[in-house]
Design a protein around this motif. Structure first.
Motif, PDB file in Angstrom:
ATOM      1  N   VAL A  37     -34.229  25.042  53.247  1.00  0.00           N
ATOM      2  CA  VAL A  37     -34.592  25.873  52.283  1.00  0.00           C
ATOM      3  C   VAL A  37     -35.990  26.335  51.965  1.00  0.00           C
ATOM      4  O   VAL A  37     -36.540  27.509  52.028  1.00  0.00           O
ATOM      5  CB  VAL A  37     -33.890  25.964  50.910  1.00  0.00           C
ATOM      6  CG1 VAL A  37     -34.147  26.915  49.994  1.00  0.00           C
ATOM      7  CG2 VAL A  37     -32.366  25.928  51.206  1.00  0.00           C
ATOM      8  N   THR A  92     -38.458  29.368  53.996  1.00  0.00           N
ATOM      9  CA  THR A  92     -38.680  30.594  53.166  1.00  0.00           C
ATOM     10  C   THR A  92     -40.404  30.711  53.104  1.00  0.00           C
ATOM     11  O   THR A  92     -40.927  30.196  53.756  1.00  0.00           O
ATOM     12  CB  THR A  92     -38.316  30.211  51.782  1.00  0.00           C
ATOM     13  OG1 THR A  92     -39.204  29.289  51.263  1.00  0.00           O
ATOM     14  CG2 THR A  92     -36.998  29.906  51.709  1.00  0.00           C
ATOM     15  N   TRP A 131     -36.452  32.644  57.421  1.00  0.00           N
ATOM     16  CA  TRP A 131     -35.721  33.370  56.814  1.00  0.00           C
ATOM     17  C   TRP A 131     -36.483  34.601  56.280  1.00  0.00           C
ATOM     18  O   TRP A 131     -37.282  34.733  55.434  1.00  0.00           O
ATOM     19  CB  TRP A 131     -34.911  33.009  55.331  1.00  0.00           C
ATOM     20  CG  TRP A 131     -33.908  31.837  55.765  1.00  0.00           C
ATOM     21  CD1 TRP A 131     -33.330  31.882  56.895  1.00  0.00           C
ATOM     22  CD2 TRP A 131     -33.429  30.978  54.991  1.00  0.00           C
ATOM     23  NE1 TRP A 131     -32.500  30.685  56.763  1.00  0.00           N
ATOM     24  CE2 TRP A 131     -32.723  30.497  55.502  1.00  0.00           C
ATOM     25  CE3 TRP A 131     -33.844  30.831  53.561  1.00  0.00           C
ATOM     26  CZ2 TRP A 131     -31.918  29.056  55.100  1.00  0.00           C
ATOM     27  CZ3 TRP A 131     -33.082  29.594  52.875  1.00  0.00           C
ATOM     28  CH2 TRP A 131     -32.216  28.920  53.688  1.00  0.00           C
ATOM     29  N   THR A 154     -31.213  35.619  48.102  1.00  0.00           N
ATOM     30  CA  THR A 154     -32.359  34.681  48.400  1.00  0.00           C
ATOM     31  C   THR A 154     -33.588  35.760  48.338  1.00  0.00           C
ATOM     32  O   THR A 154     -34.832  35.362  48.885  1.00  0.00           O
ATOM     33  CB  THR A 154     -32.452  34.111  50.054  1.00  0.00           C
ATOM     34  OG1 THR A 154     -31.944  35.313  50.784  1.00  0.00           O
ATOM     35  CG2 THR A 154     -31.103  33.055  49.756  1.00  0.00           C
TER      36      THR A 154
END
Length: 307
Positions: A12, A16, A224, A241
């Motif tokens: 995560v 990002t 992402w 997100t």
């Protein structure tokens, strides 16, 4: 364990904008150099929106003449106008090619007669139900694997000193190589189909690199990034997100770096944020050399590439 590795394993934070912000602080500020691709040609598939459009702009900023290979030239005309305003001194060429349609790929390859420095396989799809290409192949397989393999093979004589980059996805870490690459035997799941074909891209990259020597071949994943494709295909994930998503420019950074950095990185590797990364984190996704070789032969035959 370094901070970079910790970010990568934690997923995560590493995928990002946080991961990009931390890692990019260590990168040389002049790499790639502003004139890295002056006088050179780049081809970017799926260049109408998102990562492809950002990649086209980034390559143009360092001097490349950029061919935007899109399914529908009329729909891509506004993107071309945006790019021309964004990088006014650059040269962009709008080309029509449906990478999932093998006949379209052959016709397009015949129009490219000059050397190609960078061939960026960025086009991506995630149809909501199983869909077939013009030749009857499952659409994600045709778009992400068969079309790119064929276009690369058809351009191999123009890529001798060039670089080929496939844009994959970190989602491939969840999937092994499929025994049913056409997705005929199980209930169709869009995200699974997407991740499976991205796993195929990663697995076949070393084989493609060996086949194309001395051409450089790499596969990368962008983390992402907030793009129209992500929003359309996974609206819930995007909404959840959104504050963490990278910009398309951040997602495209490693593609541009791989296209232009000197000295040239090692070929046949998988990359994220300018570093090569492991191709597996789970034992259940591991494949054997025999499985890779079998899928390589299957995909080449399906794409119509002669032995």
């Amino acid at each position: 364990m370094t901070l970079d590795t910790l970010l990568d394993r934690a997923v995560v934070p590493g995928y990002t904008k946080l991961g990009y912000a931390i890692r990019s602080r260590t990168w040389p500020k002049n790499d790639p150099a502003p004139d890295s691709l002056t006088g050179k040609t780049a081809v970017v598939t799926g260049a109408r929106t998102g990562l492809g459009k950002a990649t086209a702009a980034g390559l143009a900023r360092i001097g490349a003449t950029v061919h935007l290979a899109v399914r529908n030239a009329e729909k891509a005309a506004p993107a071309l106008a945006d790019l021309q305003r964004e990088v006014p001194d650059a040269t962009f060429v709008l080309d029509e090619c449906d990478i999932s349609d093998l006949d379209s790929v052959r016709a397009y390859a015949a129009t490219i007669t000059s050397p190609v420095h960078a061939l960026i396989h960025n086009a991506g799809v995630m149809p909501p139900k199983r869909t077939e290409s013009a030749q009857g192949h499952e659409l994600t397989l045709a778009t992400h694997v068969l079309g790119p393999l064929l276009l690369t093979d058809l351009l191999r004589d123009r890529l001798t000193t060039g670089r080929v980059i496939l844009v994959a996805s970190g989602g491939m870490y969840t999937q092994p190589l499929p025994k049913d690459p056409e997705y005929q035997d199980a209930p169709y799941k869009p995200a699974t189909a997407y991740a499976r074909t991205k796993r195929i891209q990663v697995a076949l990259t070393p084989l493609l690199a060996a086949d194309l020597t001395p051409t450089f071949v790499a596969c990368m994943h962008p983390g992402w990034s907030e793009t129209p494709g992500l929003t359309d295909s996974l609206p819930g994930f995007t909404q959840l997100t959104r504050r963490l998503l990278r910009t398309p420019e951040e997602g495209a950074d490693t593609t541009i770096w791989l296209s232009a950095t000197n000295p040239r990185p090692p070929t046949g590797k998988f990359w994220h944020d300018r570093r090569s990364r492991p191709t597996h984190y789970f034992n259940l996704t591991q494949e054997s050399p025999e499985q890779r070789d079998s899928l390589w032969r299957h995909c080449r035959t399906a794409a119509g590439i002669p032995d």
